[in-house]
Design an enzyme around this catalytic site. Structure first.
Site, PDB file in Angstrom:
ATOM      1  N   GLU A  41       0.772  -1.131   0.057  1.00 47.37           N
ATOM      2  CA  GLU A  41      -0.104  -0.096   0.020  1.00 47.37           C
ATOM      3  C   GLU A  41       0.860   1.216  -0.126  1.00 47.37           C
ATOM      4  O   GLU A  41       1.720   1.386   0.798  1.00 47.37           O
ATOM      5  CB  GLU A  41      -0.868  -0.214   1.257  1.00 47.37           C
ATOM      6  CG  GLU A  41      -1.906   1.226   1.585  1.00 47.37           C
ATOM      7  CD  GLU A  41      -2.545   0.977   2.641  1.00 47.37           C
ATOM      8  OE1 GLU A  41      -3.527   1.554   2.902  1.00 47.37           O
ATOM      9  OE2 GLU A  41      -2.351   0.070   3.455  1.00 47.37           O
ATOM     10  N   LYS A 107      -9.410   2.216  -2.521  1.00 50.46           N
ATOM     11  CA  LYS A 107      -9.474   1.661  -1.175  1.00 50.46           C
ATOM     12  C   LYS A 107     -11.030   1.916  -0.570  1.00 50.46           C
ATOM     13  O   LYS A 107     -11.358   3.118  -0.736  1.00 50.46           O
ATOM     14  CB  LYS A 107      -8.536   1.996  -0.206  1.00 50.46           C
ATOM     15  CG  LYS A 107      -8.374   1.381   1.265  1.00 50.46           C
ATOM     16  CD  LYS A 107      -7.163   1.769   1.928  1.00 50.46           C
ATOM     17  CE  LYS A 107      -7.224   1.212   3.406  1.00 50.46           C
ATOM     18  NZ  LYS A 107      -6.060   1.606   4.297  1.00 50.46           N
ATOM     19  N   CYS A 143      -5.398  -3.339   2.128  1.00 48.10           N
ATOM     20  CA  CYS A 143      -5.305  -3.169   3.610  1.00 48.10           C
ATOM     21  C   CYS A 143      -6.589  -3.367   4.394  1.00 48.10           C
ATOM     22  O   CYS A 143      -7.069  -4.470   4.461  1.00 48.10           O
ATOM     23  CB  CYS A 143      -4.532  -1.912   3.945  1.00 48.10           C
ATOM     24  SG  CYS A 143      -3.669  -2.338   5.710  1.00 48.10           S
ATOM     25  N   SER A 287      17.970   1.582  30.558  1.00 49.33           N
ATOM     26  CA  SER A 287      19.168   2.100  29.868  1.00 49.33           C
ATOM     27  C   SER A 287      20.083   1.163  29.164  1.00 49.33           C
ATOM     28  O   SER A 287      20.616   1.043  28.081  1.00 49.33           O
ATOM     29  CB  SER A 287      20.124   3.071  30.415  1.00 49.33           C
ATOM     30  OG  SER A 287      20.904   2.488  31.571  1.00 49.33           O
TER      31      SER A 287
END
Length: 530
Positions: A41, A107, A143, A287
C-alpha cells in the site's frame, strides 16, 4: 500464473528512490518467471505521507513515477500510490502492463482509529477492480478492505479467481496471527485464495514487520515471507488455487518486540541522516536494554554511551555500566555531575531559602544530565535516545527536560515488566547485559536508598492496571471489579491524567502495542472529566 509479492522498505516522500526499488524488484521478479508484481500500500510514497497528501506537487511526482513504471515491459505491475481526481483524493492501486493502464482501484474501507487518519485525506472507493491476467481474473484490495466482509465479496461477485491485497500494516503484539485470521475468514467466505503483501521498515513511531503471506481457498497459509526483512515472495496460482511455496519461520513474541525496537531505531536514525546515537547509561535495566537495541540496530561504532554519576549513584551502577560497554565495545565516557549540581544549588539558594528539599533537587540532577547529553549531541550530530519506559510515561515518573530530553524514545511503548522479559531474551542470544543489572531493584538514584517502588505500586500491578486502562480502555471501576486494589487503580489513573502534559512533549518512539502514547492516544491536556 506466478505472482511476486514485493515486500520492501520505502522512505516516505522519496518517490524517486521508492520507484527505483520497485523497478529493481520487478526485474528480479521477471528473472524468476513472475507474471504479476504486487507492491504494498502506498509503495510509491511510503506510509503514511500524512499532510504531504495535501500538496499538489506530491501527486504530480507520483504521476511521473507511474509514467516511468509504465515503460517497463514483460510483467504486470500492481502499484500502491495516492491518486487525485478533481477535488477528491484516493488511496489507490494502479495496474500497469506493457505501456497500458489496465485499471485503478480505490480503497473502500478507510481506517480512522488507532494510528490511522485516512478519512482526513481520502475519499472511499465505491467499486471493485478485477483485471485479466492470462486465464485468470485477479481482484485487488487494499489493507483495511480485508478486515470487512463487503470488499472481498464484491471482488468475488465481479468474477475474481484470486485476490491480491496491498498493505501497510504496522506491527503490534500478536498482529501477524491477527492478519492470518482475517484472511482465513475472507477465504472461507468467498472461496477465493488471497496473496497479502506488506511493507517493512520504520516510519517515525510505526514499524512495519513485513511477514507477507498467501492463503489458499481453504484459508490455509501456503506461503510465508520472513518478518522484518525485504523479500520477493513468489506464489503460483494454478488449478483455481494458490499452491504451496516458501514458508519462512516467524519470530516468537519477545523476538518480534525486540526486532521492532531495533528496526525503529535503525530506520529513524538512518532515514533521517543522523551519524549515530547517544544515550545516558545509568547502570539500570532500561538504559541497558536501550543500549543493547541501539548496538543491534546501528553497530557498536555508531553508539556513544555516557555515564553521569552523582553522589547517589551506587558503585555497582558504575561497575555494571563499564562491564556492559566493554562487552559491546561502544564509545564510553564518564562525566561527574555533582560539581555542576552544587553550582546550581548555590545559585538557587536565595530563591529556595526556607524551603525543604523535595523532588526539585532530584529533577535538577536529571536535567543536568539531559543538558550534557544534548550538548554532546549538538557537537557530534548523534541523536539522543531516551531510556524511559511506558510504565514511567503512564505515571509521570520521568523528568521533563531531564531523562525525557532526546530525539527518540526507544522504550516509550514497552512496559517495565516487558523490559525485564526482553533483557532476558536478549541475553539468551548472547549475554551482553550483566545479570546484576537485571536482578537489582530498579532505582532512579536521585536520593539516598531510593527505589522505584517508594513512589509507585509494584510493576506487575502497575503494568496490569496500565494495560487495562490505556490499551484495553477499561474504566477504573471495571479494573477494580477484576480484583485490583482500589487505591492502586485510583492512584495510577490519577497519575496518568495529571501527566498528560509531559507525554505530549515526549519524543516519538516505536509502537509495539495496539495503543501507545503516540498517534493512537489523544487526550486533552486541559481536562476536568473524571
Amino acid at each position: 500464473m506466478r505472482i511476486a509479492l514485493a515486500q520492501f522498505n520505502p522512505v516516505v516522500g522519496d518517490i524517486a528512490g521508492n520507484t527505483r526499488k520497485i523497478l529493481d524488484l520487478a526485474h528480479a521478479a521477471i528473472a524468476q518467471g513472475a507474471d504479476v508484481l504486487v507492491t504494498p500500500e502506498l509503495a510509491l510514497t511510503g506510509y503514511s505521507p500524512e499532510d504531504l497528501l495535501l500538496r499538489d506537487s506530491f501527486y504530480r511526482a507520483c504521476g511521473q513515477a507511474l509514467d516511468e513504471l509504465l515503460e517497463l515491459d514483460g510483467i504486470t505491475l500492481v502499484i500502491g500510490h495516492p491518486a487525485r481526481m478533481g477535488a477528491e483524493r484516493f488511496n489507490a492501486a494502479t495496474v500497469l502492463r506493457d505501456g497500458n493502464r489496465l485499471g485503478q482501484y480505490h480503497k473502500m474501507q478507510l481506517p480512522n482509529d488507532e494510528v490511522f487518519d485516512e478519512c482526513r485525506y481520502f475519499t472511499p472507493g465505491a467499486a471493485p477492480l478485477v483485471f485479466q491476467q492470462g486465464d485468470a481474473k485477479v481482484g485487488v484490495l487494499i489493507c483495511e478492505d480485508i478486515w470487512s466482509v463487503d470488499p472481498a465479496a464484491e471482488a468475488a461477485d465481479a468474477g475474481a479467481d484470486v485476490v491480491v491485497v496491498l498493505n501497510a500494516s504496522p506491527f503490534h503484539r500478536n498482529k501477524i496471527e491477527t492478519r492470518h485470521a482475517a484472511l482465513r475468514y475472507r477465504a472461507e467466505e468467498t472461496g477465493l485464495p488471497f496473496a497479502y503483501v506488506n511493507l517493512t521498515g520504520g516510519q517515525d513511531e510505526l514499524v512495519f514487520d513485513g511477514a507477507s503471506f498467501a492463503v489458499n481457498r481453504a484459508g490455509e497459509v501456503v506461503a510465508q515471507a520472513a518478518a522484518y526483512d525485504d523479500e520477493l515472495l513468489i506464489v503460483d496460482f494454478d488449478g483455481g488455487d494458490l499452491l504451496p511455496g516458501a514458508k519462512a519461520t516467524l519470530p516468537g513474541p519477545l523476538e518480534s518486540v525486540y526486532r521492532t525496537l531495533v528496526t525503529g531505531v535503525r530506520d529513524y536514525i538512518g532515514k533521517n541522516g543522523f551519524p549515530g546515537a547517544l544515550l545516558g547509561l545509568s547502570g539500570g535495566i532500561d538504559s541497558a536494554l536501550t543500549l543493547a537495541v541501539a548496538v543491534d540496530a546501528l553497530g557498536a561504532d555508531k553508539v556513544h554511551a555516557v555515564m553521569m554519576p552523582s553522589r547517589y549513584t551506587a558503585d555497582i551502577s558504575v561497575t555494571d555500566s563499564r562491564d556492559m560497554v566493554n562487552r559491546l565495545g561502544v564509545k564510553y565516557e564518564e562525566i561527574e555531575i555533582w560539581p555542576m549540581y552544587e553550582s546550581f544549588v548555590q545559585a538557587l539558594a536565595p530563591s529556595f531559602a526556607g524551603l525543604a528539599e523535595d523532588t526539585t533537587e532530584e529533577n535538577l540532577q536529571a536535567r543536568i544530565r539531559g543538558t550534557l547529553l544534548m550538548a554532546l549531541s549538538n557537537k557530534s550530530g548523534k541523536l539522543v535516545l531516551t531510556t524511559g519506559n511506558k510504565s514511567e510515561m503512564t505515571t509521570g515518573y520521568c523528568t521533563l527536560y531531564g531523562d525525557m530530553a532526546g530525539g527518540f524514545a526507544v522504550l516509550k511503548d514497552v512496559a517495565k515488566t516487558l523490559v525485564f522479559e526482553l533483557c532476558r531474551w536478549r541475553n539468551l542470544q548472547g549475554e551482553i547485559i550483566p545479570e546484576r543489572i537485571i536482578t537489582r531493584p530498579p532505582s532512579a538514584e536521585l536520593r539516598p536508598d531510593q527505589t522505584d517502588q517508594d513512589s509507585l505500586p509494584p510493576y506487575e500491578v502497575l503494568d496490569a492496571i496500565m494495560a487495562r486502562y490505556v490499551e484495553e480502555n477499561l474504566s477504573a471501576d471495571a479494573i477494580i471489579a477484576e480484583g485490583y486494589a482500589e487505591a492502586d487503580v485510583r492512584r495510577v489513573v490519577r497519575l496518568l491524567k495529571i501527566n498528560e502534559y509531559k507525554r505530549r512533549q515526549a519524543p516519538v518512539g516505536p509502537r509495539v502495542t495496539h495503543r501507545g502514547f503516540g498517534k493512537d492516544w489523544r487526550y486533552p491536556i486541559t481536562n476536568k472529566f473524571s
